[in-house]
Enzyme design. Structure first.
Site, short mmCIF file in Angstrom:
data_model
loop_
_atom_site.label_atom_id
_atom_site.label_comp_id
_atom_site.label_asym_id
_atom_site.label_seq_id
_atom_site.Cartn_x
_atom_site.Cartn_y
_atom_site.Cartn_z
N THR A 49 -29.84 -19.80 3.95
CA THR A 49 -30.18 -19.23 2.65
C THR A 49 -29.11 -19.63 1.65
O THR A 49 -28.33 -20.55 1.91
CB THR A 49 -30.41 -17.71 2.76
OG1 THR A 49 -30.91 -17.21 1.52
CG2 THR A 49 -29.13 -16.96 3.12
N ASN A 50 -29.06 -19.00 0.49
CA ASN A 50 -28.02 -19.31 -0.49
C ASN A 50 -27.67 -18.05 -1.26
O ASN A 50 -28.24 -16.98 -1.02
CB ASN A 50 -28.48 -20.45 -1.42
CG ASN A 50 -29.70 -20.04 -2.21
OD1 ASN A 50 -29.64 -19.13 -3.03
ND2 ASN A 50 -30.83 -20.70 -1.94
#
Ligand code: C5P
Length: 222
Positions: free
Chosen positions: A29-30
């Protein structure tokens, strides 16, 4: 200017990160918080628009009067966006979509093998949601606005994105390390011009900025 410049308009917006599962307990994810997208959704609703917000995994309350669709992966975000896009006048892509996902999903939690050999993953490229909407036939295509978060050469990269994605407006994040912060400044880049928002380029809170951006988009749509 009408106090409700988006009255009668329909806005579809993506926000937040996506989460690409590796196994049942892990993923890629980020650091997108979704704050800018949620602020734009709220500002557009205040401006009279009928707003649908497609949100990746974030910890934010739904702005009042906004229809929210929660998704996790880029593919799910695409599946939520594509059937809805032709029903909207405007599409704003603020989501920080993961560029890659693990090519295969492990059904069970990947275990350490005791031999100190770390697993390696093959990655597959995710669909570009903004480019897919921008490729819809003209009669079905909303006015598309993209975002650019870059660590360098913002205007150059934003201009490349305009061309590569085929959209009329890219909004660059001028602020350093904007992810998760409450303030930001933007750079509006279209085929002819670029200019900062606010005009002095100094960071201000994301809700104020979102209202100014919505007013700007409404002008371009009119
Ligand atoms: O390609 P890049 O990630 O640099 O472009 C950013 C813009 O494209 C943002 O508006 C983002 O929401 C959108 N995007 C998308 N789907 C992707 C990647 C980016 O909609 N897979």
């Amino acid at each position: 200017l009408s106090p409700k410049p988006l009255a009668g308009r329909r806005l579809l917006i993506t926000a937040g990160p996506t989460f690409e599962a590796i196994d049942p307990v892990r993923g890629i994810t980020n650091l997108s918080s979704g704050k800018m997208g949620f602020a734009i959704a709220r500002a557009a609703r205040e401006a009279g628009a009928d707003v649908t917000l497609v949100a990746g995994p974030v910890h934010l309350p739904t702005p009042r009067g906004v229809t929210r669709v929660d998704v996790r992966s880029a593919q799910q975000m695409l599946d939520a966006v594509m059937p809805r896009a032709p029903l909207h006048d405007l599409f704003v892509a603020t989501a920080a979509v993961a560029d890659w996902r693990p090519a295969s999903l492990s059904e069970h939690k990947i275990k350490k093998d005791g031999k100190k050999v770390a697993p390696s993953f093959e990655l597959a490229e995710n669909p570009d949601i903004l480019a897919a909407v921008a490729r819809l036939p003209a009669a079905q295509r909303p006015f598309c606005v993209g975002f650019a978060a870059e660590s360098e050469k913002l205007e150059q990269h934003a201009r490349e994105k305009l061309a590569r994605k085929g959209v009329p407006l890219i909004v660059g994040n001028l602020g350093p390390a904007t992810f998760g912060r409450d303030d930001n400044a933007l750079l509006l880049v279209d085929a002819e011009h670029s200019r900062p928002l606010p005009e002095d380029g100094r960071a201000c809170d994301k809700q104020t900025l979102a209202r100014a951006l919505v007013a700007e988009i409404a002008r371009r749509l009119a």
